[in-house]
Motif scaffolding. Structure first.
Motif, PDB file in Angstrom:
ATOM      1  N   GLN A   1     -10.952 -31.837  16.823  1.00  0.00           N
ATOM      2  CA  GLN A   1     -10.646 -33.249  16.569  1.00  0.00           C
ATOM      3  C   GLN A   1      -9.927 -33.868  17.762  1.00  0.00           C
ATOM      4  O   GLN A   1     -10.177 -35.020  18.133  1.00  0.00           O
ATOM      5  CB  GLN A   1      -9.764 -33.374  15.314  1.00  0.00           C
ATOM      6  CG  GLN A   1     -10.452 -32.973  14.019  1.00  0.00           C
ATOM      7  CD  GLN A   1     -11.374 -34.061  13.472  1.00  0.00           C
ATOM      8  OE1 GLN A   1     -11.816 -34.936  14.210  1.00  0.00           O
ATOM      9  NE2 GLN A   1     -11.669 -33.997  12.184  1.00  0.00           N
TER      10      GLN A   1
ATOM     11  N   ALA B   1      -7.040 -37.488  10.733  1.00  0.00           N
ATOM     12  CA  ALA B   1      -7.569 -36.172  10.360  1.00  0.00           C
ATOM     13  C   ALA B   1      -6.752 -35.062  11.023  1.00  0.00           C
ATOM     14  O   ALA B   1      -6.483 -34.021  10.413  1.00  0.00           O
ATOM     15  CB  ALA B   1      -9.042 -36.066  10.763  1.00  0.00           C
TER      16      ALA B   1
ATOM     17  N   ASN C   1      -3.391 -34.728   9.279  1.00  0.00           N
ATOM     18  CA  ASN C   1      -3.488 -34.101   7.959  1.00  0.00           C
ATOM     19  C   ASN C   1      -3.367 -32.585   8.051  1.00  0.00           C
ATOM     20  O   ASN C   1      -2.933 -31.931   7.104  1.00  0.00           O
ATOM     21  CB  ASN C   1      -4.817 -34.481   7.291  1.00  0.00           C
ATOM     22  CG  ASN C   1      -4.832 -35.936   6.857  1.00  0.00           C
ATOM     23  OD1 ASN C   1      -3.778 -36.560   6.684  1.00  0.00           O
ATOM     24  ND2 ASN C   1      -6.021 -36.492   6.689  1.00  0.00           N
TER      25      ASN C   1
END
Length: 582
Positions: free
Chosen positions: A210, A235, A238
């Motif tokens: 990511q 993301a 998280n």
């Protein structure tokens, strides 16, 4: 000093062990299967885990290293032998079972040719063990981290078994990540994104993949949309709430969307993770201050001031933040500390801001004190607002002499300032000094103040005389009112001054004619009667001239008086002719 020397030793890598032919011996004679590592084999470093229970931390490191050796062939993942770790640490002044910081782990890995590092923490929770671990790797000059899911296990054996499986799962995405970073270096951003997504398909929790996508998004031209950046950065957070690259880009994206609230929260998260980074802190403070949340920046600058007591720049920043946050009382205290630390900072800007703050805090005494200090330091170079504010403060306190002195000081700074002259005239009027007030008005006009701007102030001077005359109904008082308004009219003529001249003159004429009615048939009073006729005619003439000019001030009253003037004049003429008055 000793700790510094140890870190310097690691950083310098001065302990040169013969790693070119690194042994395949793990620990306690355990040998990694599959033959020696090949050129592309990743080396992994496992040392003592952090723990409140030192023995548990040592056990976790040793057992996890054994587990990796037993589960992975050396050509697949080479585990750096415990003996090599022990030799390097002891030669650098560390205990062999030291739980190292992330930066020291990376230096040790660099010395031992490690590509991957396990940074772990293990603690007893209830009857079991809780383990948090992450894989650290170097990407260029940066250290990147792939967190592994938290483990709750019944014992060390169960914990290392679960951890080995989590690491194996994460390892699936690492080749794609390495390819992605190579694409980034070559500015092949589309390829980088595609490779990173392959890694995500193999390991959906890959923070590294990511992050690679995020870097591609932010480096490509044009940059990806704020929403796309926010999606990827979120993301990452998280999985790893401490990922600084995600936080920094997330904050920038929110700012680009003008989403101030989320930007502020993100910046505060950055600060909590790295409060010692002054560059980051400065950025956070600026954003908070400019985004309407200066109060949230004040605790941050307080922390910095505690670390750097007496720092002039930080004191100024705190002072300005408190002013923006409308914490005026606190700002006054900080401002005083700021100029005490550096007296050259007590400039006009400082005094202007502080004087305004004192006024907003309703601290009249402090405001007067600051004004006095500024005027003493800068003389007539101060803004005219300073003495005018001081004058208002004294005026509200009933100290009219001091107020008058400050208003006069204002005219020294700006001789044409209408407000200052109006204030002087008003104060002198309240001090029952009409002659002084009229003299001040003449000085103001001579200085260049427009006459019409002083009219209201001058009318206020004469108004009490007319009010008194209307109450007493005596000719003497009406005469005093007439003279007052005639003086005003000479200085600053206006419809109002003409109207009041007409009213006063009309009242004097009416009083004279009433006397005439009483005495004109008495031949013995002929001289007195003729004298009264003269008074009446003179004042009727004044009223006849003034009332039309003052009609705009009170059209109805002026009209009524003008309608009655011919009757007064006719009666006066008849009596005058009958008595043959000269």
């Amino acid at each position: 000093m000793k700790a510094f020397t140890r870190r310097a030793a690691l950083a310098a890598g001065f302990v040169a062990l013969p790693l070119a032919g690194a042994p395949l011996l793990g620990q306690a004679g355990q040998q990694q299967r599959g033959g020696p590592p090949v050129q592309d084999t990743p080396y992994i470093l496992v040392t003592t885990f952090h723990s409140t229970d030192r023995q548990l931390g040592v056990q976790m490191g040793d057992e996890f290293r054994r587990r990796l050796i037993s589960e992975h062939a050396a050509k697949e993942l080479y585990v750096i032998p415990q003996q090599n770790i022990k030799n390097t640490l002891e030669a650098s002044g560390y205990r062999a079972d030291s739980a190292l910081s992330a930066s020291d782990l990376m230096e040790l890995a660099k010395t031992l040719r490690g590509d991957q590092v396990i940074d772990g923490t293990a603690n007893k929770v209830g009857a079991g063990i809780q383990v948090d671990a992450r894989v650290l790797m170097r990407s260029g000059q940066q250290t990147v981290a792939q967190p592994l899911p938290r483990i709750n296990a019944k014992d060390v054996g169960d914990a290392v078994k679960q951890l080995e499986q989590k690491l194996t799962d994460a390892q699936k995405s690492f080749p794609a990540y390495r390819t992605c970073t190579n694409d980034l270096r070559a500015a092949k951003y589309s390829d980088a994104i595609a490779d990173a997504r392959k890694g995500l398909a193999l390991y959906p929790q890959s923070v590294l993949a990511q992050q690679c996508i995020l870097l591609a998004y932010t480096n490509q031209t044009p940059k990806a949309s704020p929403d796309s950046i926010i999606a990827v950065a979120t993301a990452i957070r998280n999985v790893d709430s401490t990922a600084m690259v995600a936080l920094a880009n997330l904050a920038d994206a929110y700012m680009a969307k003008h989403d101030t609230a989320n930007a502020i929260n993100t910046y505060l998260s950055i600060y909590r993770l790295d409060p010692s980074n002054t560059n980051t802190v400065t950025t956070i403070i600026e954003v908070l201050a400019n985004s309407g949340a200066p109060d949230k920046a004040i605790p941050i600058i307080d922390t910095l001031i505690q670390q750097n007591p007496g720092d002039v720049g930080m004191l100024k920043t705190k002072w300005l933040l408190q002013l923006r946050a409308k914490q005026y009382k606190a700002a006054l205290a900080t401002g005083a500390e700021y100029v005490k630390a550096d007296t050259s900072k007590a400039d006009l800007d400082y005094f202007q801001r502080s004087i305004a703050a004192a006024g907003l805090d309703s601290n009249v005494a402090m405001q007067q004190q600051l004004i006095a200090q500024a005027m003493q330091k800068f003389g007539n170079k101060v803004p005219i607002d300073f003495p005018l504010l001081a004058a208002q403060g004294y005026y509200k306190a009933g100290q009219l002499q001091q107020a008058l002195a400050m208003a006069r000081r204002a005219t020294e700074i700006d001789p044409k300032n209408t407000g200052a002259w109006q204030f002087i005239i008003s104060i002198q009027s309240q001090m029952s000094q009409p002659d002084s007030a009229l003299a001040s008005a003449q000085k103001a006009i001579a200085a260049g103040v427009p006459k019409d701007t002083l009219g209201a102030s001058l009318l206020a001077i004469a108004a009490p005389a007319l009010k008194k005359a209307q109450e007493t109904k005596t000719r003497a008082d009406f005469q005093a009112a007439l003279q007052a308004f005639q003086t005003v009219d000479q200085i600053a003529p206006s419809p109002q001054s003409s109207f009041y001249i007409g009213v006063a003159a009309y009242s004097i004429a009416g009083d004279a004619l009433q006397n005439v009615q009483k005495i004109y048939k008495n031949t013995k009073e002929k001289a007195t009667t003729c004298s009264e006729i003269k008074v009446a005619e003179d004042n009727l003439a004044i009223a006849q001239e003034a009332l039309p000019k003052g009609g705009r001030a009170d059209p109805q009253t002026a009209g009524q008086l003008l309608q009655s003037l011919p009757q007064y004049s006719e009666f006066a003429t008849q009596v005058k002719n009958a008595l043959h008055c000269k």
